[in-house]
Write an enzyme that holds these catalytic residues in place. Structure first.
Site, short mmCIF file in Angstrom:
data_model
loop_
_atom_site.label_atom_id
_atom_site.label_comp_id
_atom_site.label_asym_id
_atom_site.label_seq_id
_atom_site.Cartn_x
_atom_site.Cartn_y
_atom_site.Cartn_z
N LYS A 1 28.55 -131.28 -39.87
CA LYS A 1 27.38 -130.54 -40.03
C LYS A 1 27.04 -129.77 -41.32
O LYS A 1 27.98 -129.63 -42.13
CB LYS A 1 27.23 -129.54 -38.77
N ARG B 1 33.64 -132.46 -30.17
CA ARG B 1 32.29 -133.47 -30.54
C ARG B 1 32.63 -134.08 -31.73
O ARG B 1 32.08 -133.34 -32.71
CB ARG B 1 31.18 -133.21 -29.89
#
Length: 260
Positions: free
Chosen positions: A204, A238
């Site tokens: 991210k 995740r």
């Protein structure tokens, strides 16, 4: 939790799986590399992602979920959606186990676009007896804890008994706020001891901005943040890169057991 995006525009291009062959290979790779959950998404939730209508999200997910169920029938299946109707389809037609809702229970989606498409995803999760994954879009730990308290109480009133909590890294937070919550994430696990905490940090912007790198070059940074998240109470990672995440978990477990 391994990521399977049946989208053309997810921020990490290597995660985009659209053909039958690509979807089948990714699902099998997640399981073979040690993943326990396959999280299937039909619409990118990245900043600036294309907002698709329900019909298109349904088409994408129906295609992908059928393949995943065929290839990995024993896998725990998660559907990444904020739409109650799509969650219902995934659970009833494909046996999805988890509803992964990035909208904080319908509060907001995709850069503040409000979810006004009808339905109540809390009520739907209760009716379906599905595990509900509650993600926060709040910028601070105190605000996150407040919302988690309010929302989990509401979920309980509806009859949802299995809840996973996601601090929502990258959603409604700048880089300092992301790391501020990460440094205190253990507080979430402490306040809600019966609810597993999920960390979704894989490749991210909070990693890319800090290291001045691209999604393709962010694996090393992701692994470092995964270990920090585990040290701060994360029970689920995740990840795009399942093998590397599983290795991080193994090292963390050896570390906390003193090598025994």
């Amino acid at each position: 939790m391994g990521i399977l995006n049946c989208t053309p525009d997810s921020f990490f291009s290597a995660s985009r799986k659209q053909t039958e062959k690509e979807i089948a290979e990714q699902a099998c790779r997640i399981i073979s590399e040690g993943g326990k959950i396959i999280d299937v998404g039909g619409m990118s939730t990245r900043p600036g992602g294309l907002f698709v209508d329900e019909e298109e999200e349904r088409r994408r997910l129906s295609f992908a979920l059928a393949i995943v169920r065929r290839e990995c029938p024993e896998a725990i299946l998660s559907v990444d959606t904020f739409r109650p109707q799509i969650a219902r389809m995934a659970v009833e037609e494909y046996g999805a186990d988890i509803i992964n809702d990035v909208s904080e229970g319908g509060v907001t989606t995709l850069e503040g676009v409000r979810n006004t498409e009808g339905g109540n995803i809390f009520a739907e999760a209760a009716r379906l007896k599905a595990v509900y994954l509650l993600m926060s879009v709040q910028p601070t730990l105190s605000a996150t804890l407040k919302v988690f308290k309010e929302k989990t109480e509401e979920l309980r009133r509806y009859g949802v008994s299995d809840i996973i909590l996601d601090p929502g890294y990258g959603f409604g937070k700048d880089i300092e706020q992301n790391y501020g919550i990460l440094a205190q994430q253990q507080a979430i696990a402490d306040v809600f001891p019966t609810m597993p905490v999920l960390a979704g940090v894989s490749r991210k912007r909070m990693i890319r901005q800090l290291l001045d790198t691209t999604p393709e070059e962010a694996l090393n940074g992701t692994t470092a943040v995964h270990v920090l998240a585990l040290c701060q109470g994360a029970a689920i990672l995740r990840a795009h890169d399942v093998r590397e995440a599983v290795e991080a978990v193994r090292i963390y477990r050896a570390y906390i057991s003193g090598g025994q």
